[in-house]
Design an enzyme around this catalytic site. Structure first.
Site, PDB file in Angstrom:
ATOM      1  N   GLY A 103     -22.079 -57.235 -42.527  1.00 35.21           N
ATOM      2  CA  GLY A 103     -21.890 -55.976 -41.451  1.00 35.21           C
ATOM      3  C   GLY A 103     -22.430 -56.173 -40.024  1.00 35.21           C
ATOM      4  O   GLY A 103     -22.864 -57.155 -39.689  1.00 35.21           O
ATOM      5  N   CYS A 104     -22.341 -54.984 -39.369  1.00 40.04           N
ATOM      6  CA  CYS A 104     -23.153 -54.855 -37.933  1.00 40.04           C
ATOM      7  C   CYS A 104     -24.225 -55.486 -38.126  1.00 40.04           C
ATOM      8  O   CYS A 104     -25.084 -55.011 -38.567  1.00 40.04           O
ATOM      9  CB  CYS A 104     -22.905 -53.459 -37.373  1.00 40.04           C
ATOM     10  SG  CYS A 104     -23.767 -53.261 -35.591  1.00 40.04           S
ATOM     11  N   PHE A 105     -24.653 -56.740 -37.303  1.00 42.68           N
ATOM     12  CA  PHE A 105     -26.140 -57.193 -37.142  1.00 42.68           C
ATOM     13  C   PHE A 105     -27.112 -56.224 -36.586  1.00 42.68           C
ATOM     14  O   PHE A 105     -28.234 -56.461 -36.898  1.00 42.68           O
ATOM     15  CB  PHE A 105     -26.190 -58.576 -36.406  1.00 42.68           C
ATOM     16  CG  PHE A 105     -25.480 -58.488 -35.145  1.00 42.68           C
ATOM     17  CD1 PHE A 105     -25.474 -57.460 -34.274  1.00 42.68           C
ATOM     18  CD2 PHE A 105     -25.050 -59.861 -34.506  1.00 42.68           C
ATOM     19  CE1 PHE A 105     -24.770 -57.285 -33.022  1.00 42.68           C
ATOM     20  CE2 PHE A 105     -24.371 -59.853 -33.249  1.00 42.68           C
ATOM     21  CZ  PHE A 105     -24.263 -58.765 -32.393  1.00 42.68           C
ATOM     22  N   TRP A 106     -26.636 -54.936 -35.871  1.00 49.73           N
ATOM     23  CA  TRP A 106     -27.786 -54.265 -35.301  1.00 49.73           C
ATOM     24  C   TRP A 106     -28.520 -53.406 -36.815  1.00 49.73           C
ATOM     25  O   TRP A 106     -29.681 -53.218 -36.586  1.00 49.73           O
ATOM     26  CB  TRP A 106     -26.807 -52.831 -34.789  1.00 49.73           C
ATOM     27  CG  TRP A 106     -26.192 -53.238 -33.693  1.00 49.73           C
ATOM     28  CD1 TRP A 106     -26.595 -54.112 -32.680  1.00 49.73           C
ATOM     29  CD2 TRP A 106     -25.627 -52.190 -32.748  1.00 49.73           C
ATOM     30  NE1 TRP A 106     -25.822 -54.097 -31.349  1.00 49.73           N
ATOM     31  CE2 TRP A 106     -25.432 -53.063 -31.624  1.00 49.73           C
ATOM     32  CE3 TRP A 106     -25.030 -51.047 -32.852  1.00 49.73           C
ATOM     33  CZ2 TRP A 106     -24.191 -52.463 -30.672  1.00 49.73           C
ATOM     34  CZ3 TRP A 106     -24.027 -50.600 -31.899  1.00 49.73           C
ATOM     35  CH2 TRP A 106     -23.853 -51.354 -30.732  1.00 49.73           C
TER      36      TRP A 106
END
Length: 279
Positions: A103-106
């Site tokens: 998913g989003c690397f954040w």
């Protein structure tokens, strides 16, 4: 030292023709350039541009070069878009690399970065065909890359098996079209082993997840050999530290989904146990 008017105009032209500049940014920059060409008050036009860019600048959502330009016109020091200085293997005997997409690397950095034995965690892109892709290119879903994190860890403190155990806990292994609120092929879950030993362990843990009976839907997390890892722009690195309020909101949604999924998994396992041992 403040930038001169000529330097600012030159940067405006460069950003307008820069292929990585977003269309909305290019529209604002072009409008400012045209006004300056018409000899409209320089300071007024610059102040107007700064006000229009400010909302995205405050959320670190400008493209890298425009972000630097914004820092220039506001008199602040520009942030260099470079990778972490300490993100390299300094001890080939006791350090390894691990690459995970979930998913989003954040939201993939903090869970690993706060574990003992982690040397460095870097956000980036991998698995695609485009050389040195930008965030916008990957977000379009047309490069084949996924958002991922590259982890350098000390094997004397934490094992690859430990990292795998954490990975399975913080991702949804049943969703091949994204993760949580992040939709698109650039968010699909993939484990990228960097050694044959990592590949064997990844496959064993995946089979263990399949055999656990915790999930109603098939396990779709891929296991693929590690490919070239392209570091993301600097404003994406350590996002949870730079934008704590925004990160907490995203993290809350993920945790709520995972808590429900894990609860249902526990119930599923308990029911299976009762069926096997009805007495």
């Amino acid at each position: 030292m403040e930038a001169t008017e000529d330097e600012i105009v030159e940067q405006l032209y460069n950003l307008i023709v820069n292929p990585n500049t977003r269309e909305w940014e290019r529209y604002l920059l072009t409008a400012t350039k045209n006004s300056l060409t018409d000899q409209v008050n320089f300071k007024e036009q610059l102040a107007k541009l700064e006000a229009e860019l400010r909302p995205l600048a405050l959320r670190n959502n400008l493209t890298p070069d425009v972000a630097d330009f914004y820092q220039m016109i506001t008199g602040k020091k520009a942030v260099e878009h470079v990778v972490k200085e300490k993100h390299f293997i300094s001890d080939s005997v006791y350090q390894e690399r691990a690459i995970f997409a979930g998913g989003c690397f954040w939201c993939m950095v903090e869970p690993f970065e706060n574990q003992p034995g982690i040397v460095s965690v870097l956000s980036g892109y991998t698995g695609g065909t485009t050389e040195d892709p930008s965030y916008d290119q990957v977000s379009s879903g047309h490069t084949g890359h996924v958002e991922a994190v590259e982890i350098i860890f000390d094997t004397r403190v934490v094992s690859y098996r430990d990292l795998l155990a954490l990975y399975w806990q913080i991702t949804d292994p049943t969703d091949a079209l994204g993760q949580f609120q992040d939709r698109g092929m650039q968010y699909r879950p993939i484990i990228f082993p960097t050694t044959n030993e990592q590949k064997v362990l990844a496959e064993k843990t995946k089979q263990a997840v399949i055999n656990s009976g915790r999930y109603k839907r098939p396990i779709v997390t891929e296991i693929r050999p590690a490919e070239k890892f392209w570091p993301a722009e600097n404003y994406h690195q350590a996002f949870y530290k730079k934008q704590p309020k925004r990160y907490r909101a995203i993290k809350r949604e993920r945790r709520q989904f995972l808590a429900y999924q894990h609860l249902m998994g526990n119930i599923r396992q308990k029911m299976a146990q009762i069926k096997r041992n009805p007495s």
